[in-house]
Design a protein around this motif. Structure first.
Motif, short mmCIF file in Angstrom:
data_model
loop_
_atom_site.label_atom_id
_atom_site.label_comp_id
_atom_site.label_asym_id
_atom_site.label_seq_id
_atom_site.Cartn_x
_atom_site.Cartn_y
_atom_site.Cartn_z
N GLU A 51 0.83 -1.20 0.00
CA GLU A 51 0.00 0.00 0.00
C GLU A 51 0.87 1.26 0.00
O GLU A 51 0.60 2.20 -0.74
CB GLU A 51 -0.92 0.01 1.22
N ARG A 52 1.90 1.26 0.86
CA ARG A 52 2.78 2.42 0.92
C ARG A 52 3.49 2.63 -0.41
O ARG A 52 3.71 3.75 -0.84
CB ARG A 52 3.78 2.28 2.06
N CYS A 53 3.85 1.53 -1.06
CA CYS A 53 4.53 1.65 -2.35
C CYS A 53 3.59 2.21 -3.41
O CYS A 53 4.00 2.94 -4.30
CB CYS A 53 5.10 0.30 -2.79
N GLN A 58 7.85 6.61 -5.60
CA GLN A 58 9.22 7.12 -5.66
C GLN A 58 10.00 6.73 -4.42
O GLN A 58 11.13 6.24 -4.50
CB GLN A 58 9.22 8.65 -5.83
N GLN A 59 9.40 6.91 -3.24
CA GLN A 59 10.08 6.55 -1.99
C GLN A 59 10.31 5.04 -1.94
O GLN A 59 11.36 4.58 -1.49
CB GLN A 59 9.25 7.00 -0.79
N CYS A 60 9.34 4.28 -2.42
CA CYS A 60 9.47 2.82 -2.45
C CYS A 60 10.62 2.42 -3.37
O CYS A 60 11.43 1.56 -3.02
CB CYS A 60 8.16 2.21 -2.93
N ALA A 65 16.10 0.43 -4.01
CA ALA A 65 17.44 0.65 -4.56
C ALA A 65 18.49 0.59 -3.45
O ALA A 65 19.56 -0.01 -3.62
CB ALA A 65 17.50 1.99 -5.29
N LYS A 66 18.16 1.19 -2.29
CA LYS A 66 19.10 1.14 -1.16
C LYS A 66 19.29 -0.29 -0.68
O LYS A 66 20.40 -0.71 -0.35
CB LYS A 66 18.59 2.01 -0.01
N MET A 67 18.20 -1.06 -0.62
CA MET A 67 18.31 -2.45 -0.17
C MET A 67 19.14 -3.26 -1.17
O MET A 67 19.96 -4.08 -0.77
CB MET A 67 16.92 -3.08 0.00
#
Length: 167
Positions: A51-53, A58-60, A65-67
């Motif tokens: 849901e957040r994604c 963009q934040q997702c 990418a960081k992970m």
């Protein structure tokens, strides 16, 4: 060796990094005890993450990418990652020594049980694996392919495996 490292990194990211990213997201809640009810709550957590994604792609994307970057760093220098994970675990234990003691006791108990009855532990592990495969067959096939690849590497060079001579 790759699978345990990957699972450790993934566990770290899910337990520690995701709550940190969730702090500023609408509707996100960070629990004081992130592992409370973990197995039963895992699907709900995945749903909230999806849901957040959807709400903030963009934040997702940045988080993923960081992970991915972290996984690549750990693949390049596994010793450094192990040391960082150990330091992080020690920090969590300092912050919550009671929880740490409980987890260590559970791990010790499970280890002793597996030492006493390795066949039962192997059967339990296999049952959990099969349950995960029922829930996500595509991921299961990917994991099986990685395990076969790892098995072939171990046969080719047993010294690189966690347990030399493992099947």
């Amino acid at each position: 060796m790759k699978r345990p490292l990957l699972m450790s990194v993934l566990s770290f990211v899910l337990c520690c990094a995701v709550p940190a990213f969730a702090q500023g997201l609408p509707g996100a809640a960070v629990r004081s005890n992130p592992t409370a009810g973990a197995p039963a709550d895992r699907e709900a957590m995945k749903g909230r993450m999806q849901e957040r994604c959807q709400e903030n792609p963009q934040q997702c994307k940045e988080m993923k990418a960081k992970m991915k970057q972290r996984r690549e760093q750990c693949k390049a220098d596994p010793q450094k990652c192990r040391e960082e994970m150990k330091a992080s675990r020690e920090d969590r234990c300092k912050a919550n020594p009671q929880r740490c003691a409980e987890m260590k006791a559970k791990m010790r108990e499970r280890h002793d049980q597996c030492k006493a009855n390795p066949e039962k532990c192997q059967a339990d592990r296999k049952a959990r694996f099969e349950e995960r495969c029922k829930q996500n067959p595509q991921r299961c096939e990917e994991m099986k392919a990685r395990m076969k690849e790892h098995e072939a590497q171990c046969k080719a060079d047993p010294a690189k495996c966690r347990r030399p001579g493992a099947k």
